[in-house]
Design a protein around this motif. Structure first.
Motif: not given
Length: 759
Positions: A559-572
């Motif tokens: 088994e492995t772990q993968e990042m399959r989606a985008r789930d990020l919020s950014v405040l500049a």
């Protein structure tokens, strides 16, 4: 050309002009001379185009003429922006109501500043509570005829908060059917309100009792029932906004007495008293003895508190024999050793209290002594009216926090109701206090928005939060030490940002590809893989079962772990301090120009991907004025407006980075994404006019970064100053910052950031 000829030409050429008669046009021409007339025409056409009602052009014309005559051309021209803002937020009906009400309000408010505050109030009300905007505007004439514009503003803010978006509650509150509600907001210029000294009172509680409870000013509800005494329950305290009869230094001392008393309850009190079978007079007397007990213990630890409290005990012996006056005299007798009162009941109470000195640590003595004294009152045939009883002196709380009513049985329901009624204001009495905004240490976003209704001059910011600050010398956190003021960004020509995007189109594409390729999300567990970094136990067990059953086993055992989606919020978070006017080292570009370009490219890339993205800016002018600008919020998608705000940013004042980081952390905490990133773009070392120690704000900013990390918020810095290598690693850590001196370097440097976010 004659004036008549000019007006004829206008009537033919100006859109919507058919809705206005010749006489009104003549008035417009008279009060808006020269260039002001052209500006008025622009505003007129915007109003007519935004508000579909055919009556809007005429209402704007007549209203703006009246404002110009009474308050000047500038304010009259500003009404066009207010009308279109209300129309956008609350609809054309509310905007038309505003235009129709404008002449009457302009006549009521004699000062230009007052009218300016009213304009801001109704526009902000339309944004915060669109459904209530028309009701607030309709009531403006009636309310302003009885209250100052600042009191009107407090009345509107209180109603918006009370209704909470409920149309029925808003209609009830803003109907203004009685004067009691309005009187609650009357305030003398010398009055000292809770919100005026809230920060010092919080600090007083922390210093004296080492507690930091949630404190709120009492709300005013329809019907005009206003809280007259403070109330507490556990770590939650509510206080009246104003105490009648106390002004200036006396009012400040009174508030300190209130908080010292409640702090003593929290320090020396224990579990709540069960009501049981106690009668109302016994409940009142148990509370009085308990007040005396905790104050006696507090005065032994801090003798100065006795002096603070004693000044408010003014009862004298020999007054009429009523239960209320006897209780006032007893309260003084128990705190003031020099007070002489020969009444047998008071002498007995005083003796019982002193004889129990060895038991003062046990709250049970309050119930015992209070119950006995209540029996004596009954035998003396002295009447006690719980519904009209108000606890004295006024710095003491309502004592509701002392009692456990539980599931009040039918026979005790009246007792509980009497006790509750005893601390409420009778409708025929004159209420005091005004409601402003509630401040809460949690600092959620809704609270930040409600703060916009605080009455302030147009060129001032709006207080939205109090933030802590770390004192590295003393090793302590100064709670509520800085004030965050929200300022509205002044827009400029958006073409400047469009030019930046056009000049750096290749850079923007590279940034977009980089951001898109980075899968920042919760890792997804991938089972039954032919290879991986760990064994899939379920697959291994299944394979062994197949093997023993004589079946060919499945070889996908990992088994492995993968990042399959985008789930990020950014405040500049942009630093727009005075130093950003300087040129970047070894270039001809100013820091603010480089910041603007970097922010524009990042914003464009994020907008194209659809990631939640906010762009805020900050500067400071001492700890009481940390300026915070919302260039783009997470929910805002009008990039044209964002570009105009970004183009309008100008470098000024100082850099109190820690306070701005804490505010940014509170803003991004509301996002429901897996990862949250505050991306700081700065050029200089933190500094401010009220700080001499160069390390102070560096260490505070470092502490703020650590606090946000514990809350699950990543903080990364893009530094635009070569000297930043001296302090940025200290604040953000050696791996959480990068240095650039040209915008083309962003695609080369940003992989470091996204690599850190994906591990």
């Amino acid at each position: 050309m004659t004036d008549d000829g000019l007006i004829d030409g206008l009537l033919r050429s100006v859109r919507f002009a058919q809705a206005i008669d010749r006489r009104t046009w003549q008035s417009v021409r008279e009060v808006f001379p020269g260039p002001a007339f052209d500006l008025w025409i622009d505003g007129f056409e915007r109003v007519a185009a935004k508000i579909s009602d055919p009556a809007a052009p005429f209402a704007f014309a007549t209203g703006s003429v009246e404002v110009a005559r009474l308050h000047g051309v500038d304010l009259a021209l500003a009404t066009a922006d207010t009308a279109t803002g209300i129309a956008k937020a609350a609809g054309p009906e509310a905007a038309l109501r505003f235009l129709s009400t404008l002449p009457a309000v302009a006549a009521l408010l004699e000062e230009n500043a007052a009218l300016r505050i009213w304009l801001r109030t109704v526009e902000e009300a339309a944004t915060l509570a669109p459904g209530a905007a028309s009701l607030i505007i309709r009531a403006s004439g009636f309310v302003l005829g009885r209250l100052s514009v600042l009191a009107f503003r407090a009345w509107a803010a209180n109603g918006i908060r009370q209704s909470g978006g409920d149309a029925a509650k808003a209609a009830l509150y803003f109907a203004v059917t009685d004067m009691a509600t309005l009187k609650a907001f009357e305030r003398d210029p010398d009055d000292v309100a809770f919100t005026d000294i809230e920060a010092s009172l919080r600090a007083f509680l922390i210093a004296l009792w080492k507690i930091r409870p949630v404190i709120r000013a009492a709300s005013v509800r329809p019907g005009g029932r206003v809280m007259r005494r403070a109330s507490f329950d556990g770590a939650f305290i509510r206080v009246p906004e104003i105490y009648a009869g106390y002004r200036g230094a006396a009012a400040a001392a009174h508030y300190h007495a209130v908080f010292a008393h409640i702090g003593a309850h929290l320090r020396y009190g224990r579990a709540k008293f069960p009501v049981g079978s106690l009668r109302p007079v016994q409940l009142a007397l148990v509370g009085l003895i308990e007040d005396a007990r905790i104050e006696a213990l507090a005065a032994e630890e801090y003798p100065g508190l006795r002096r603070l409290w004693s000044r408010f005990h003014v009862a004298e012996p020999g007054t009429a024999l009523t239960a209320e006056l006897l209780m006032m005299r007893l309260a003084r007798a128990l705190i003031d050793p020099a007070y002489v009162d020969d009444d047998p009941w008071i002498s007995k109470a005083r003796r019982m209290f002193r004889d129990a000195r060895d038991q003062w640590e046990d709250p049970a003595i309050s119930r015992r002594i209070g119950g006995l004294l209540g029996n004596d009152i009954g035998q003396m045939r002295i009447q006690f009216n719980a519904r009209s009883h108000v606890i004295e002196p006024s710095y003491r709380d309502d004592n509701l926090g002392l009692w456990d009513f539980g599931e009040t049985p039918p026979e005790q329901a009246e007792t509980a109701e009497m006790l509750l009624e005893a601390v409420r204001l009778n409708e025929q009495e004159t209420p005091e206090g005004s409601e402003r905004r509630e401040r809460d240490d949690t600092s959620d976003v809704s609270a930040n928005r409600a703060g916009k209704l605080t009455a302030l001059p147009e060129d001032a910011g709006i207080p939205i939060a109090r933030r802590s600050e770390w004192d590295h010398v003393g090793g302590l956190m100064r709670h509520d030490w800085t004030t965050i003021l929200e300022f509205k960004p002044k827009p400029a020509a958006a073409e400047a940002i469009d030019a930046i995007l056009a000049d750096h189109a290749d850079v923007e594409r590279r940034i977009a590809r980089l951001v898109k390729a980075a899968k920042v999300s919760r890792p997804v567990r991938m089972r039954r893989q032919p290879q991986g970094d760990r064994l899939d136990l379920d697959a291994a067990i299944r394979a062994m079962i197949d093997y023993r059953a004589g079946l060919p086993p499945d070889t996908r055992l990992y088994e492995t772990q993968e990042m399959r989606a985008r789930d990020l919020s950014v405040l500049a978070l942009l630093d727009i301090s005075e130093s950003t006017r300087d040129r970047v080292r070894d270039t001809t570009t100013t820091v603010i120009a480089l910041e603007r370009a970097a922010a524009a490219l990042l914003a464009q890339a994020m907008a194209d991907l659809g990631d939640p993205f906010a762009l805020h800016a900050f500067c400071s002018n001492g700890r009481e004025e940390v300026r915070y600008y919302r260039v783009k919020d997470f929910t805002e998608d009008n990039l044209a407006v964002v570009k105009a705000r970004l183009a309008g940013l100008r470098g000024m004042l100082s850099t109190r980075l820690g306070a701005a980081l804490r505010q940014a952390g509170a803003e991004i905490a509301t996002q429901a994404t897996h990862r949250k990133l505050v991306l700081v773009i700065t050029d200089g070392e933190p500094a401010d006019i009220d700080v001499a120690d160069k390390r102070y704000l560096v260490e505070d900013a470092r502490k703020a970064v650590q606090e946000l990390a514990r809350q699950g918020v990543d903080v990364f810095c893009v530094g635009l100053d070569g000297g930043g290598e001296n302090y940025l690693p200290r604040i953000f850590g050696p791996r959480n910052h990068l240095m650039i001196n040209r915008v083309e370097a962003l695609p080369e440097k940003l992989p470091m950031l996204y690599f850190r976010l994906t591990i």
